[in-house]
Motif scaffolding. Structure first.
Motif, PDB file in Angstrom:
ATOM      1  N   UNK A  24       0.819  -1.215   0.000  1.00 32.48           N
ATOM      2  CA  UNK A  24       0.000   0.000   0.000  1.00 32.48           C
ATOM      3  C   UNK A  24       0.849   1.259   0.000  1.00 32.48           C
ATOM      4  N   UNK A  25       2.085   1.156   0.494  1.00 33.86           N
ATOM      5  CA  UNK A  25       2.949   2.340   0.573  1.00 33.86           C
ATOM      6  C   UNK A  25       3.650   2.644  -0.742  1.00 33.86           C
ATOM      7  N   UNK A  26       3.537   1.746  -1.723  1.00 35.94           N
ATOM      8  CA  UNK A  26       4.193   1.956  -3.016  1.00 35.94           C
ATOM      9  C   UNK A  26       3.199   2.590  -3.977  1.00 35.94           C
ATOM     10  N   UNK A  27       3.443   3.814  -4.339  1.00 38.79           N
ATOM     11  CA  UNK A  27       2.552   4.530  -5.248  1.00 38.79           C
ATOM     12  C   UNK A  27       3.009   4.386  -6.694  1.00 38.79           C
ATOM     13  N   UNK A  28       2.107   4.659  -7.589  1.00 37.76           N
ATOM     14  CA  UNK A  28       2.456   4.733  -9.007  1.00 37.76           C
ATOM     15  C   UNK A  28       3.056   6.105  -9.280  1.00 37.76           C
ATOM     16  N   UNK A  29       3.979   6.169 -10.218  1.00 41.97           N
ATOM     17  CA  UNK A  29       4.643   7.433 -10.527  1.00 41.97           C
ATOM     18  C   UNK A  29       3.640   8.512 -10.914  1.00 41.97           C
ATOM     19  N   UNK A  30       2.599   8.123 -11.620  1.00 35.75           N
ATOM     20  CA  UNK A  30       1.602   9.102 -12.055  1.00 35.75           C
ATOM     21  C   UNK A  30       0.795   9.654 -10.887  1.00 35.75           C
ATOM     22  N   UNK A 162      10.535 -11.583  -0.087  1.00 37.48           N
ATOM     23  CA  UNK A 162      11.879 -11.820   0.412  1.00 37.48           C
ATOM     24  C   UNK A 162      12.645 -10.509   0.602  1.00 37.48           C
ATOM     25  N   UNK A 163      12.576  -9.604  -0.362  1.00 36.44           N
ATOM     26  CA  UNK A 163      13.311  -8.332  -0.277  1.00 36.44           C
ATOM     27  C   UNK A 163      12.487  -7.209   0.338  1.00 36.44           C
ATOM     28  N   UNK A 164      11.179  -7.373   0.391  1.00 35.83           N
ATOM     29  CA  UNK A 164      10.290  -6.371   0.996  1.00 35.83           C
ATOM     30  C   UNK A 164      10.624  -4.964   0.476  1.00 35.83           C
ATOM     31  N   UNK A 165      10.379  -4.701  -0.802  1.00 40.90           N
ATOM     32  CA  UNK A 165      10.797  -3.431  -1.420  1.00 40.90           C
ATOM     33  C   UNK A 165      10.202  -2.192  -0.791  1.00 40.90           C
ATOM     34  N   UNK A 166       9.053  -2.326  -0.129  1.00 42.15           N
ATOM     35  CA  UNK A 166       8.401  -1.174   0.476  1.00 42.15           C
ATOM     36  C   UNK A 166       9.202  -0.563   1.625  1.00 42.15           C
ATOM     37  N   UNK A 167      10.228  -1.264   2.097  1.00 39.68           N
ATOM     38  CA  UNK A 167      11.062  -0.688   3.155  1.00 39.68           C
ATOM     39  C   UNK A 167      11.767   0.583   2.684  1.00 39.68           C
ATOM     40  N   UNK A 179      16.932  -0.873  -4.748  1.00 41.64           N
ATOM     41  CA  UNK A 179      17.522  -0.311  -5.951  1.00 41.64           C
ATOM     42  C   UNK A 179      17.125  -1.168  -7.136  1.00 41.64           C
ATOM     43  N   UNK A 180      16.723  -0.552  -8.217  1.00 36.37           N
ATOM     44  CA  UNK A 180      16.296  -1.271  -9.417  1.00 36.37           C
ATOM     45  C   UNK A 180      17.266  -0.946 -10.544  1.00 36.37           C
ATOM     46  N   UNK A 221      14.823   7.685   0.707  1.00 31.17           N
ATOM     47  CA  UNK A 221      14.624   7.255  -0.672  1.00 31.17           C
ATOM     48  C   UNK A 221      13.141   6.963  -0.913  1.00 31.17           C
ATOM     49  N   UNK A 222      12.788   6.847  -2.185  1.00 28.16           N
ATOM     50  CA  UNK A 222      11.426   6.519  -2.561  1.00 28.16           C
ATOM     51  C   UNK A 222      11.423   5.481  -3.675  1.00 28.16           C
ATOM     52  N   UNK A 223      10.499   4.542  -3.546  1.00 27.50           N
ATOM     53  CA  UNK A 223      10.257   3.537  -4.579  1.00 27.50           C
ATOM     54  C   UNK A 223       8.831   3.698  -5.065  1.00 27.50           C
ATOM     55  N   UNK A 224       8.649   3.821  -6.368  1.00 23.59           N
ATOM     56  CA  UNK A 224       7.321   3.899  -6.969  1.00 23.59           C
ATOM     57  C   UNK A 224       7.275   2.917  -8.131  1.00 23.59           C
TER      58      UNK A 224
END
Length: 363
Positions: A24-30, A162-167, A179-180, A221-224
């Protein structure tokens, strides 16, 4: 068997709840508020034997609308026409594109890491308009073969729990981070503060480690998700996908035999065994297996919908994809032990050097 299935159910229950909260914490760029910025951006890309894709890549990059920007294209010891194509673009767009050609790879460097490091040495600045020191987003992964497509689905699924990207979006914690490889943007000052690529020069998982290092160093940092804005080809075939993952899979397990064993056995028990028991087990065990299967499929569907554009029905390929992952780990481990290291893009890296460099980055 009953205890094992109950433990599997408990694991997937936790993973599902954790994933539901985190995704839920990962938003779309738009969905991110747009801020006009005129800060200079340097786009650095490394290419080795990419004559089939480099022309289209540069065409796409130069057509972007942000101003001002520059493109630093690094030709990393290519044996095909990659260097010539980059030179052609640099000649026709001298104010936009700078070409760098690397002929020799120094010791204690992975080719891609060295190429990116050389590119950062000539740039003017790296900035993003927000207060974030790093910014990365998930892209659409393009692939043609059906088997490779299924491998992407499981990779996204495993990547999630496993990596839990939302962190990456948790400002109150220095743990985790993301990091992508297709898109990492950061301030130059932050890049220098974490030691640049010199601090992880021999890490095959450099993109992920870059994000984790930034996070552990106390930077925000931010991940979207940006599936509508950016797409990259994953691998052209299943065989190339498996070979490509060899360099990252064992590296992601810290070149540890014990962690590799845990990964293989854990994947089989949690993602394959419930399907087997559901088919051949007793009625009681089949009921427990059905619960475990429901939980893991629910998590895979939720992850797929949030992080990709792929159809949710691909979740049904889960046991096959899990077996493919197990095969990848076992193959990577076997080949690495047999050869004493990994070979990537025509260069051999000894396991001794890889392990030694990894230890030094932790000190």
């Amino acid at each position: 068997m009953t205890i094992l299935l109950i433990m599997t159910i408990a694991f997937w229950t936790y993973a599902l709840i954790d994933g539901w909260r985190g995704l839920k914490s990962i938003k779309a760029l738009k969905e991110v508020q747009d801020h006009h910025s005129n800060q200079f951006v340097s786009i650095i890309l490394a290419a080795k034997d990419e004559e089939k894709a480099i022309d289209q890549t540069l065409q796409s990059l130069i057509n972007q609308t942000h101003e001002p920007f520059e493109i630093i294209a690094v030709n990393d010891r290519s044996q095909d026409q990659t260097g010539s194509i980059i030179n052609k673009w640099a000649k026709s767009n001298p104010s936009r594109i700078k070409a760098i050609h690397i002929e020799v790879l120094p010791a204690d460097w992975l080719g891609k890491n060295h190429a990116l490091y050389q590119g950062t040495g000539t740039q003017k600045e790296m900035f993003y308009y927000s207060r974030m020191e790093t910014f990365t987003f998930l892209t659409t992964l393009l692939t043609r073969p059906f088997h490779s497509l299924k491998r992407i689905k499981w990779t996204t699924f495993g990547f999630g729990f496993f990596k839990r990207p939302w962190t990456a979006n948790k400002d109150y914690s220095n743990k985790g981070g993301m990091g992508i490889g297709a898109f990492n943007m950061l301030n130059r000052s932050t890049y220098e503060a974490i030691g640049t690529h010199k601090s992880f020069s021999l890490r095959p998982d450099d993109d992920l480690y870059l994000g984790q290092l930034v996070k552990s160093s106390g930077y925000r940092q931010r991940l979207v998700t940006g599936m509508d804005e950016l797409s990259v080809e994953w691998y052209p075939s299943l065989s190339t996908a498996i070979k490509g993952l060899e360099k990252n899979t064992f590296a992601g397990l810290n070149y540890s035999y014990s962690l590799s064993f845990i990964a293989v056995s854990g994947t089989f028990i949690s993602q394959v065994l419930p399907f087997v028991i559901f088919i051949v087990g007793s009625n009681d065990h089949r009921s427990l297996s059905a619960i475990a299967i429901f939980l893991m499929l629910a998590l895979m569907v939720m992850t797929t919908r949030k992080l990709t554009h792929y159809h949710s029905l691909y979740a049904l390929t889960l046991p096959y994809s899990a077996l493919l992952f197990i095969y990848t780990i076992v193959r990577a481990l076997t080949i690495t032990i047999k050869n004493g290291g990994i070979e990537w893009r025509g260069t051999f890296y000894s396991l001794k050097d890889l392990r030694g460099k990894r230890k030094s980055t932790k000190q």
